[in-house]
Write a protein that holds these residues in place. Structure first.
Motif, PDB file in Angstrom:
ATOM      1  N   VAL A  77      46.793  75.953  98.740  1.00  0.00           N
ATOM      2  CA  VAL A  77      46.962  77.399  98.784  1.00  0.00           C
ATOM      3  C   VAL A  77      45.652  78.087  99.135  1.00  0.00           C
ATOM      4  O   VAL A  77      45.616  79.031  99.937  1.00  0.00           O
ATOM      5  CB  VAL A  77      47.517  77.915  97.440  1.00  0.00           C
ATOM      6  CG1 VAL A  77      47.443  79.440  97.381  1.00  0.00           C
ATOM      7  CG2 VAL A  77      48.953  77.453  97.247  1.00  0.00           C
ATOM      8  N   ILE A  84      53.280  81.853  99.694  1.00  0.00           N
ATOM      9  CA  ILE A  84      52.258  80.820  99.522  1.00  0.00           C
ATOM     10  C   ILE A  84      51.473  81.054  98.242  1.00  0.00           C
ATOM     11  O   ILE A  84      51.186  80.116  97.483  1.00  0.00           O
ATOM     12  CB  ILE A  84      51.325  80.795 100.752  1.00  0.00           C
ATOM     13  CG1 ILE A  84      52.088  80.304 101.974  1.00  0.00           C
ATOM     14  CG2 ILE A  84      50.101  79.901 100.497  1.00  0.00           C
ATOM     15  CD1 ILE A  84      51.332  80.444 103.275  1.00  0.00           C
ATOM     16  N   ARG A 119      50.106  78.863  93.777  1.00  0.00           N
ATOM     17  CA  ARG A 119      48.694  78.601  93.496  1.00  0.00           C
ATOM     18  C   ARG A 119      48.471  77.676  92.307  1.00  0.00           C
ATOM     19  O   ARG A 119      47.618  76.792  92.344  1.00  0.00           O
ATOM     20  CB  ARG A 119      47.970  79.929  93.269  1.00  0.00           C
ATOM     21  CG  ARG A 119      46.480  79.784  92.977  1.00  0.00           C
ATOM     22  CD  ARG A 119      45.836  81.142  92.816  1.00  0.00           C
ATOM     23  NE  ARG A 119      45.837  81.870  94.073  1.00  0.00           N
ATOM     24  CZ  ARG A 119      44.924  81.703  95.017  1.00  0.00           C
ATOM     25  NH1 ARG A 119      43.950  80.796  94.845  1.00  0.00           N
ATOM     26  NH2 ARG A 119      44.978  82.400  96.118  1.00  0.00           N
ATOM     27  N   LEU A 165      55.738  75.009  97.115  1.00  0.00           N
ATOM     28  CA  LEU A 165      54.887  75.068  98.308  1.00  0.00           C
ATOM     29  C   LEU A 165      55.596  74.459  99.515  1.00  0.00           C
ATOM     30  O   LEU A 165      55.443  74.951 100.645  1.00  0.00           O
ATOM     31  CB  LEU A 165      53.557  74.357  98.062  1.00  0.00           C
ATOM     32  CG  LEU A 165      52.560  74.392  99.231  1.00  0.00           C
ATOM     33  CD1 LEU A 165      52.230  75.839  99.608  1.00  0.00           C
ATOM     34  CD2 LEU A 165      51.292  73.629  98.905  1.00  0.00           C
TER      35      LEU A 165
END
Length: 414
Positions: free
Chosen positions: A221, A210, A214, A281
């Protein structure tokens, strides 16, 4: 080693007598056990390959060849091999074991070695035959680390490939939990073991996937990581509680946080309209959803840690050694390394003076002692408090205190 011979001063019919020679490390009894301790400790504790050890010993006036040092290492491993086997057996008495692996370069042999007595001879033969036929100079072998959750023991194992035969063989008589990354070999171990082993996934791996997103998805996130931090905050607060108290807090607090994460992953912020399934993501979220059951297992068993970081830290010893000794020359050299690293690694986990421990147990093994439970590091330290490195305990405690204070300040600042 000098061995005295005796003759009767007057009765020549008595012949020449000499006492029975003690068991030595190598043929000829040329080396004291202290030499074997220095060689093994230098290689697997200080990570010094043989060519550096040559220079080290030369400073004392002894210039051994590398083959001599290798023979000494092999002699130590042969004497202590039952101790390594005992430590692996003792590790499997724990309820939860962490497992991880890292690559080790294995030189491809010019011809097939005799593997008839090796327990994994068939699999090793397949890999080596393929490499020899393809003309590969080396093979990406694996060193596996095993970390007991509660018992003070670690273990290593060497395989020629990242194949499930490695963990399956080591854990063939283990019943409990296995925590690790979500490699397919771990995921199916529950089925292969007939539900004897339950797989639990590592939250550090999930958080890492994860966190890598970012820059492209800062809002999502940040939200997901804030909840993951809450899970770790709970673990920080319950660390010194007993098992039943930890389990109760996990089932009340951690279960609630997991519910928030699960709801968010299926909510509007993570919908295909905002996060494409093939984006980084989207793939990280799919990873968490796919392994949700394994990631949630820690809330129902107090012996399961939230992540596998302890075992991953253990693997740094392999990585540091690999940068120095570079490769393993044979399958049997890899097996020897795994056995010696099991003994040295367990001594380190018990905060022992590695050289002092090795010298005592090696001498006692050569003298014929076979009570391996008594010679195990956690038992040996009880009778040798002078060999406990208390500064390691102090440093660990200070580091944990700093971490707790840092997390407490972060929680208060919100």
């Amino acid at each position: 080693m000098r061995t005295h011979k005796y003759a009767h001063p007057t009765d020549k019919t008595q012949g020449i007598l000499s006492p029975e020679r003690p068991t030595g490390l190598v043929e000829g009894h040329r080396f004291d056990p202290s030499i074997g301790v220095e060689v093994v400790a230098a290689k697997y504790f200080y990570h010094l390959p043989f060519y550096r050890q040559q220079d080290l010993f030369a400073g004392s006036g002894w210039t051994p060849s590398r083959s001599t040092l290798q023979n000494i290492e092999a002699g130590v491993e042969f004497a202590l091999r039952p101790l390594a086997a005992h430590l692996r057996s003792y590790l499997k008495q724990d309820q939860t074991i962490g497992c991880d692996d890292t690559g080790v370069l294995l030189i491809t042999p010019a011809a097939m070695p005799d593997l008839s007595r090796h327990p994994r001879g068939q699999r090793i033969g397949e890999v080596l035959e393929t490499a020899i036929a393809a003309g590969k100079p080396s093979i990406n072998a694996k060193m596996w680390g095993y970390y007991a959750s509660r018992l003070p023991v670690v273990a290593f194992d060497f395989t020629v490939s990242r194949h499930r035969d490695g963990p399956d063989e080591v854990l063939r008589d283990f019943a409990g939990n296995l925590i690790g990354d979500c490699w397919s070999g771990f995921q199916k171990i529950e089925v292969r073991s007939g539900s004897r082993i339950t797989f639990a996934a590592c939250w550090a791996h999930a958080r890492r996937k994860i966190d890598e997103c970012r820059s492209a998805f800062p809002i999502q996130v940040a939200q997901l990581e804030s909840w993951i931090l809450m899970l770790y905050d709970v673990e920080d607060q319950i660390q010194k509680l007993n098992a039943s108290q930890r389990l109760a807090r996990r089932r009340s607090l951690s279960r609630h946080v997991l519910g928030l994460i699960e709801e968010y992953l299926s909510g509007e912020e993570m919908s295909p309209g905002r996060v494409l399934p093939k984006s980084n993501l989207g793939q990280a979220a799919a990873y968490v959803r796919r392994h949700w059951e394994a990631l949630s297992r820690f809330i129902d068993d107090a012996s399961i840690p939230i992540d596998n970081n302890d075992c991953e830290q253990l693997m740094k010893r392999v990585a540091t050694g690999r940068k120095n000794w570079m490769f393993k020359g044979s399958v049997f050299a890899g097996d020897r390394a795994a056995n010696l690293m099991t003994i040295v690694g367990t001594a380190i986990r018990n905060d022992l003076d590695v050289a002092a421990y090795l010298h005592d147990v090696l001498q006692r093994a050569l003298d014929g002692e076979t009570d391996w439970a008594r010679l195990a590091p956690h038992a040996w330290r009880v009778d040798h408090p002078e060999s406990i490195r208390t500064y390691r305990q102090d440093e660990r405690r200070q580091s944990a205190d700093r971490k707790r204070k840092r997390r407490a300040r972060r929680r208060l600042s919100k």
